[in-house]
Design a protein around this motif. Sequence first.
Motif, mmCIF file in Angstrom:
data_model
loop_
_atom_site.group_PDB
_atom_site.id
_atom_site.type_symbol
_atom_site.label_atom_id
_atom_site.label_comp_id
_atom_site.label_asym_id
_atom_site.label_seq_id
_atom_site.Cartn_x
_atom_site.Cartn_y
_atom_site.Cartn_z
ATOM 1 N N THR A 176 -0.509 3.055 3.935
ATOM 2 C CA THR A 176 -1.117 2.307 5.030
ATOM 3 C C THR A 176 -0.701 0.836 4.986
ATOM 4 O O THR A 176 0.067 0.419 4.120
ATOM 5 N N THR A 177 -1.230 0.062 5.922
ATOM 6 C CA THR A 177 -1.080 -1.401 5.903
ATOM 7 C C THR A 177 -2.453 -2.049 5.763
ATOM 8 O O THR A 177 -2.688 -3.146 6.252
ATOM 9 N N GLU A 178 -3.351 -1.353 5.079
ATOM 10 C CA GLU A 178 -4.760 -1.751 5.050
ATOM 11 C C GLU A 178 -4.972 -3.160 4.510
ATOM 12 O O GLU A 178 -5.755 -3.940 5.060
ATOM 13 N N ASP A 179 -4.286 -3.510 3.409
ATOM 14 C CA ASP A 179 -4.512 -4.827 2.817
ATOM 15 C C ASP A 179 -4.008 -5.937 3.733
ATOM 16 O O ASP A 179 -4.668 -6.973 3.899
ATOM 17 N N ASP A 200 -3.769 -5.713 6.970
ATOM 18 C CA ASP A 200 -4.687 -5.728 8.114
ATOM 19 C C ASP A 200 -5.949 -6.513 7.780
ATOM 20 O O ASP A 200 -6.470 -7.271 8.618
ATOM 21 N N PHE A 201 -6.448 -6.343 6.544
ATOM 22 C CA PHE A 201 -7.639 -7.094 6.126
ATOM 23 C C PHE A 201 -7.349 -8.597 6.150
ATOM 24 O O PHE A 201 -8.158 -9.385 6.662
ATOM 25 N N ASP A 255 0.867 -1.177 0.000
ATOM 26 C CA ASP A 255 0.000 0.000 0.000
ATOM 27 C C ASP A 255 0.902 1.225 0.000
ATOM 28 O O ASP A 255 2.047 1.155 0.459
#
Length: 224
Positions: free
Chosen positions: A60-63, A65-66, A57
């Motif tokens: 962020t670390t969104e993927d 985290d998902f 990303d």
Amino acid sequence: MGAHFGHGADHHAATPPGGRALRLGIGGPVGSGKTALTAALCRVLRDELALAVVTNDIYTTEDADFLRREAVLSDDRITAVRTGACPHTAIRDDISANLDAVEALEQRHPGLDLVIVESGGDNLTALFSRGLADRQIFVLDVAGGDDVPRKGGLGVAAADLLVINKTDLAPLVGSDLELMASDAARVRDGKPVALTSLREAPGAPEVAAWVRRVVAGSREHAPA
């Protein structure tokens, strides 16, 4: 709708140097379903292959985290890279951060069979450096328009597998799946294409089967 595979395509992965894990890149535009496909492959393959994942990303670390929330793998098998720039930079131009992440996973988990590197969302020219990924999947979704496959671009034309995703949305957005499949086949010159819907087939069976074949091919040709 199932997969459309080119008859002359080579489904076997190149042999990873030194018998290391096969590295599979997954790229495609924002919202095409890369993270959902990564999660599906992890769920389906985790009991038969030793897996790890690197996500990309920009900030962020969104993927990652998902994937952790979905518990597709243990947390220590999922690593996030913040690219800080256009996603293709970190998968094609300066791959050092991703290589460091992959190698750290390989050291932490000896004997990995497969490391998936998921790119951040990018455009049709995004392609992984062969120094990072042994094989790569490019993901489109039908909501992007049924003219996208014929526009080509490196990702569409050169990836080892093209996935046309979210086929269940085709009637709602007016996309012609047969046109997309035929245009993709023409642009890709025999390389395989899979039409998928993770809503209708959550395990992405055609894609998972392709991954199994490339991993098996890399094992067959690994040095003794």
